[in-house]
Design an enzyme around this catalytic site. Structure first.
Site, PDB file in Angstrom:
ATOM      1  CG  HIS A   1      -0.209  -0.072   2.526  1.00 29.66           C
ATOM      2  ND1 HIS A   1       0.450   0.984   3.089  1.00 29.66           N
ATOM      3  CD2 HIS A   1      -0.038  -1.114   3.378  1.00 29.66           C
ATOM      4  CE1 HIS A   1       0.995   0.617   4.240  1.00 29.66           C
ATOM      5  NE2 HIS A   1       0.711  -0.677   4.432  1.00 29.66           N
ATOM      6  CB  ALA A   2       0.983   4.381  -1.416  1.00 30.58           C
TER       7      ALA A   2
END
Length: 137
Positions: free
Chosen positions: A56-57
């Site tokens: 994820h970011a």
């Protein structure tokens, strides 16, 4: 805070290391080594062989990852798709990851432990979990 660091890009931050025959000590203090006040701390451990974490970011959150024990590879990708691999295996250094950088952790050694220092409390709204939505096309 370290001088001359570019906090727009992921990079290794070397933490103070006090060497002693009885055992070494490292530490960090808000604003001395990192560019944010710590709002949340979590750790990852007991990862089965072959598994990955992350994926994820964050839209706004900044993070520092310190591998306290063992070794872990961290793959970081910017929004243009440029990928960098960081291999962490020293408890006196941490990986700074600014917002809008995808990350995943892999190649966990036996008994590895990573500690994650975050600039904000948990908020699902801050996560980007779809890689194709993250990458600028």
């Amino acid at each position: 805070m370290e001088t001359m660091q570019d906090f727009t890009k992921p990079h290794i931050i070397n933490l103070p290391k006090i060497m002693d025959v009885r055992g070494n000590l490292s530490f960090l203090q808000n604003q001395d080594q990192i560019p944010f006040d710590i709002q949340r701390v979590f750790w990852i451990y007991d990862v089965p062989g072959g598994e990955t974490r992350g994926g994820h970011a964050y839209k706004t959150q900044q993070e520092i990852i310190i591998v306290i024990s063992g070794s872990i590879d961290i793959i970081v990708v910017d929004a243009q798709g440029n990928q960098t691999k960081f291999s962490l295996n020293r408890s006196y250094s941490g990986l700074y990851i600014p917002p809008m950088h995808w990350r995943h952790l892999e190649n966990f050694s036996t008994n590895s432990v990573s500690v994650h220092l975050s600039s904000s409390d948990f908020s699902e709204a801050d996560y980007i979990r779809n890689y194709n939505e993250f990458i600028v096309k």
